[in-house]
Design a protein around this motif. Structure first.
Motif, mmCIF file in Angstrom:
data_model
loop_
_atom_site.group_PDB
_atom_site.id
_atom_site.type_symbol
_atom_site.label_atom_id
_atom_site.label_comp_id
_atom_site.label_asym_id
_atom_site.label_seq_id
_atom_site.Cartn_x
_atom_site.Cartn_y
_atom_site.Cartn_z
ATOM 1 N N GLU A 29 3.797 56.836 -49.630
ATOM 2 C CA GLU A 29 4.393 58.202 -50.396
ATOM 3 C C GLU A 29 4.505 59.371 -48.980
ATOM 4 O OE1 GLU A 29 0.842 58.772 -52.939
ATOM 5 O OE2 GLU A 29 1.997 57.471 -52.209
ATOM 6 N N MET A 30 3.465 59.694 -48.220
ATOM 7 C CA MET A 30 3.685 60.097 -47.060
ATOM 8 C C MET A 30 4.685 60.208 -46.672
ATOM 9 S SD MET A 30 -0.634 60.722 -46.734
ATOM 10 C CE MET A 30 -0.348 61.720 -44.738
ATOM 11 N N LEU A 31 4.875 58.851 -46.401
ATOM 12 C CA LEU A 31 6.273 58.082 -45.638
ATOM 13 C C LEU A 31 7.501 58.706 -45.679
ATOM 14 C CD1 LEU A 31 4.012 55.001 -43.957
ATOM 15 C CD2 LEU A 31 3.854 57.399 -42.501
ATOM 16 N N VAL A 32 7.182 59.105 -46.804
ATOM 17 C CA VAL A 32 8.699 58.628 -47.279
ATOM 18 C C VAL A 32 9.641 60.122 -46.980
ATOM 19 C CG1 VAL A 32 10.230 60.035 -49.586
ATOM 20 C CG2 VAL A 32 8.365 58.244 -50.206
ATOM 21 N N GLU A 33 8.595 61.010 -46.054
ATOM 22 C CA GLU A 33 9.790 62.176 -45.553
ATOM 23 C C GLU A 33 11.190 60.800 -43.939
ATOM 24 O OE1 GLU A 33 11.493 65.653 -44.418
ATOM 25 O OE2 GLU A 33 10.599 64.901 -46.334
ATOM 26 N N ALA A 34 9.720 60.247 -43.696
ATOM 27 C CA ALA A 34 10.907 59.117 -42.447
ATOM 28 C C ALA A 34 11.664 58.402 -42.671
ATOM 29 C CB ALA A 34 9.262 58.126 -41.938
ATOM 30 N N LYS A 36 13.725 59.695 -44.920
ATOM 31 C CA LYS A 36 14.457 60.802 -45.975
ATOM 32 C C LYS A 36 15.186 60.982 -43.973
ATOM 33 C CE LYS A 36 12.877 63.384 -49.777
ATOM 34 N NZ LYS A 36 12.221 63.924 -50.269
ATOM 35 N N THR A 37 14.349 61.457 -43.046
ATOM 36 C CA THR A 37 15.346 61.343 -41.772
ATOM 37 C C THR A 37 15.502 60.561 -40.920
ATOM 38 O OG1 THR A 37 13.126 61.365 -40.838
ATOM 39 C CG2 THR A 37 13.647 63.663 -42.323
ATOM 40 N N GLU A 39 12.935 58.871 -38.843
ATOM 41 C CA GLU A 39 12.664 59.473 -37.972
ATOM 42 C C GLU A 39 10.883 58.905 -37.926
ATOM 43 O OE1 GLU A 39 13.232 63.398 -36.350
ATOM 44 O OE2 GLU A 39 15.765 63.191 -35.904
ATOM 45 N N ARG A 57 13.715 51.779 -44.235
ATOM 46 C CA ARG A 57 13.169 50.978 -45.760
ATOM 47 C C ARG A 57 12.778 49.941 -45.705
ATOM 48 N NH1 ARG A 57 13.072 52.853 -50.924
ATOM 49 N NH2 ARG A 57 13.181 51.467 -52.388
#
Length: 79
Positions: A29-34, A36-37, A39, A57
């Protein structure tokens, strides 16, 4: 080129954990921002990557596939 991506074997770059260990060290879940972006950036030696959403994904699903089945993030949070 730095991380091992298979179920066995060491990473080519000695300081980088294999993908199979990432879900143990860092909750996906820490990588979910990745996700979204699109990056990914890490430590100073890691180059920044820009991936299409479907590729991001797929990468996160690969990392998540090594996690304990009961704690896989993407299976319980499909979006």
């Amino acid at each position: 080129r730095c991380h091992a991506t298979a179920e066995i074997g060491a990473s080519p770059h000695k300081i980088t954990p294999p993908f199979r260990e990432l879900s143990e060290r860092f909750p996906v879940e820490m990588l979910v921002e990745a996700l979204k972006t699109g990056e990914i950036s890490g430590h100073d030696e890691m180059p920044m990557f820009v991936l299409a959403p479907e590729d991001m994904r797929a990468l996160l699903a690969h990392i998540d596939s090594f996690a304990d089945p009961k704690s896989r993030y993407l299976e319980t949070n499909p979006n």
